[in-house]
Design a protein around this motif. Structure first.
Motif, PDB file in Angstrom:
ATOM      1  N   GLY A  35       0.819  -1.201   0.000  1.00 40.56           N
ATOM      2  CA  GLY A  35       0.000   0.000   0.000  1.00 40.56           C
ATOM      3  C   GLY A  35       0.854   1.253   0.000  1.00 40.56           C
ATOM      4  N   TRP A  36       0.259   2.324  -0.463  1.00 37.68           N
ATOM      5  CA  TRP A  36       0.856   3.663  -0.373  1.00 37.68           C
ATOM      6  C   TRP A  36      -0.044   4.520   0.509  1.00 37.68           C
ATOM      7  CZ3 TRP A  36       5.606   5.045  -1.759  1.00 37.68           C
ATOM      8  CH2 TRP A  36       6.283   4.306  -2.727  1.00 37.68           C
ATOM      9  N   PHE A  37       0.546   5.110   1.514  1.00 38.15           N
ATOM     10  CA  PHE A  37      -0.157   6.022   2.410  1.00 38.15           C
ATOM     11  C   PHE A  37       0.503   7.387   2.331  1.00 38.15           C
ATOM     12  CE2 PHE A  37      -2.913   3.361   5.139  1.00 38.15           C
ATOM     13  CZ  PHE A  37      -2.551   2.116   4.674  1.00 38.15           C
ATOM     14  N   ARG A  38      -0.235   8.385   2.760  1.00 40.29           N
ATOM     15  CA  ARG A  38       0.361   9.712   2.878  1.00 40.29           C
ATOM     16  C   ARG A  38      -0.148  10.386   4.135  1.00 40.29           C
ATOM     17  NH1 ARG A  38      -2.624  12.837  -2.206  1.00 40.29           N
ATOM     18  NH2 ARG A  38      -4.692  13.031  -1.245  1.00 40.29           N
ATOM     19  N   GLN A  39       0.679  11.288   4.636  1.00 42.07           N
ATOM     20  CA  GLN A  39       0.290  12.036   5.833  1.00 42.07           C
ATOM     21  C   GLN A  39       0.791  13.463   5.699  1.00 42.07           C
ATOM     22  OE1 GLN A  39       1.474  10.262   9.576  1.00 42.07           O
ATOM     23  NE2 GLN A  39      -0.190  11.319  10.624  1.00 42.07           N
ATOM     24  N   ALA A  40      -0.156  14.387   5.722  1.00 40.02           N
ATOM     25  CA  ALA A  40       0.151  15.805   5.701  1.00 40.02           C
ATOM     26  C   ALA A  40       0.160  16.321   7.132  1.00 40.02           C
ATOM     27  CB  ALA A  40      -0.885  16.547   4.861  1.00 40.02           C
ATOM     28  N   ARG A  45      -3.040   9.722   8.755  1.00 40.39           N
ATOM     29  CA  ARG A  45      -2.435   8.978   7.653  1.00 40.39           C
ATOM     30  C   ARG A  45      -3.555   8.391   6.780  1.00 40.39           C
ATOM     31  NH1 ARG A  45       2.904   5.473   8.688  1.00 40.39           N
ATOM     32  NH2 ARG A  45       3.374   7.503   9.613  1.00 40.39           N
ATOM     33  N   GLU A  46      -3.428   8.589   5.486  1.00 40.00           N
ATOM     34  CA  GLU A  46      -4.473   8.208   4.530  1.00 40.00           C
ATOM     35  C   GLU A  46      -3.916   7.230   3.511  1.00 40.00           C
ATOM     36  OE1 GLU A  46      -6.978  10.451   0.921  1.00 40.00           O
ATOM     37  OE2 GLU A  46      -5.161  11.343   1.737  1.00 40.00           O
ATOM     38  N   CYS A  47      -4.662   6.165   3.248  1.00 42.58           N
ATOM     39  CA  CYS A  47      -4.271   5.243   2.191  1.00 42.58           C
ATOM     40  C   CYS A  47      -4.692   5.815   0.854  1.00 42.58           C
ATOM     41  CB  CYS A  47      -4.912   3.884   2.395  1.00 42.58           C
ATOM     42  SG  CYS A  47      -4.440   2.664   1.154  1.00 42.58           S
ATOM     43  N   VAL A  48      -3.750   5.983  -0.056  1.00 45.15           N
ATOM     44  CA  VAL A  48      -4.100   6.488  -1.382  1.00 45.15           C
ATOM     45  C   VAL A  48      -4.240   5.360  -2.403  1.00 45.15           C
ATOM     46  CG1 VAL A  48      -3.103   8.764  -0.990  1.00 45.15           C
ATOM     47  CG2 VAL A  48      -1.684   6.974  -1.985  1.00 45.15           C
ATOM     48  N   ALA A  55      -1.838  -8.344  -8.196  1.00 45.48           N
ATOM     49  CA  ALA A  55      -2.367  -7.133  -8.838  1.00 45.48           C
ATOM     50  C   ALA A  55      -3.814  -7.297  -9.275  1.00 45.48           C
ATOM     51  CB  ALA A  55      -1.502  -6.688 -10.006  1.00 45.48           C
ATOM     52  N   PHE A  56      -4.453  -8.390  -8.844  1.00 47.08           N
ATOM     53  CA  PHE A  56      -5.855  -8.593  -9.207  1.00 47.08           C
ATOM     54  C   PHE A  56      -6.755  -7.637  -8.433  1.00 47.08           C
ATOM     55  CE2 PHE A  56      -9.331 -10.888 -10.928  1.00 47.08           C
ATOM     56  CZ  PHE A  56     -10.297 -10.952  -9.944  1.00 47.08           C
ATOM     57  N   GLU A  57      -6.364  -7.334  -7.209  1.00 44.21           N
ATOM     58  CA  GLU A  57      -7.157  -6.425  -6.374  1.00 44.21           C
ATOM     59  C   GLU A  57      -6.379  -5.127  -6.190  1.00 44.21           C
ATOM     60  OE1 GLU A  57      -8.156  -8.045  -2.580  1.00 44.21           O
ATOM     61  OE2 GLU A  57      -9.423  -6.340  -2.004  1.00 44.21           O
ATOM     62  N   ILE A  58      -7.029  -4.021  -6.535  1.00 49.35           N
ATOM     63  CA  ILE A  58      -6.402  -2.705  -6.421  1.00 49.35           C
ATOM     64  C   ILE A  58      -7.402  -1.744  -5.798  1.00 49.35           C
ATOM     65  CG2 ILE A  58      -5.542  -0.711  -7.713  1.00 49.35           C
ATOM     66  CD1 ILE A  58      -4.228  -2.605  -9.666  1.00 49.35           C
ATOM     67  N   PHE A  59      -6.909  -0.899  -4.906  1.00 50.51           N
ATOM     68  CA  PHE A  59      -7.721   0.124  -4.253  1.00 50.51           C
ATOM     69  C   PHE A  59      -7.118   1.496  -4.525  1.00 50.51           C
ATOM     70  CE2 PHE A  59     -10.060   2.409  -1.118  1.00 50.51           C
ATOM     71  CZ  PHE A  59      -9.147   3.282  -0.545  1.00 50.51           C
ATOM     72  N   TYR A  60      -7.977   2.464  -4.783  1.00 53.18           N
ATOM     73  CA  TYR A  60      -7.577   3.870  -4.861  1.00 53.18           C
ATOM     74  C   TYR A  60      -8.526   4.694  -3.997  1.00 53.18           C
ATOM     75  CZ  TYR A  60      -4.763   2.742  -8.987  1.00 53.18           C
ATOM     76  OH  TYR A  60      -3.836   2.212  -9.849  1.00 53.18           O
TER      77      TYR A  60
END
Length: 122
Positions: A35-40, A45-48, A55-60
């Motif tokens: 996963g990729w997360f970001r935190q401002a 912290r938010e999952c982007v 790669a069958f399951e992807i979340f955005y």
């Protein structure tokens, strides 16, 4: 010892693109979701984006869908986040994470990188 090392962050202008990379080592179970997360500053912290091993399951997240693309190369133990049409509100520290399933919740990930700063100027 598990290590996740992010790279590719930097300072860009609004509308530009960046590609983040996350190199993983020491994962005893290769079929990890990533996963990729970001935190401002001052924000949670938010999952982007997140991707399963196949790669069958992807979340955005809704905030990046259509602009960011997550991918992985299992032969290189590396995942990527292609970020296009960047906006000032994308400014944050970006973290990569490894876990056993695709989830947007930080608690679902076992390992974390140290983060890489992305700054988008207007």
């Amino acid at each position: 010892q598990v290590q996740l090392v992010e790279s590719g962050g930097g300072l860009v202008q609004a509308g530009d693109s960046l590609r983040l990379s996350c190199a993983a080592s020491g994962l005893s179970e290769s079929r990890y979701s990533m996963g990729w997360f970001r935190q401002a500053p001052g924000k949670e912290r938010e999952c982007v984006a997140a991707i399963s091993w196949s790669a069958f399951e992807i979340f955005y997240s809704a905030s990046v869908k259509g602009r960011f693309t997550i991918s992985r190369d299992n032969t290189k133990n590396t995942q990527y986040l292609q970020m296009n049409s960047l906006k000032p509100e994308d400014t944050a520290i970006y973290y990569c994470a490894a876990g056993l399933s695709v989830t947007r919740y930080p608690g679902g990930y076992d390992y974390w990188g140290q983060g890489t700063q992305v700054t988008v100027s207007s």
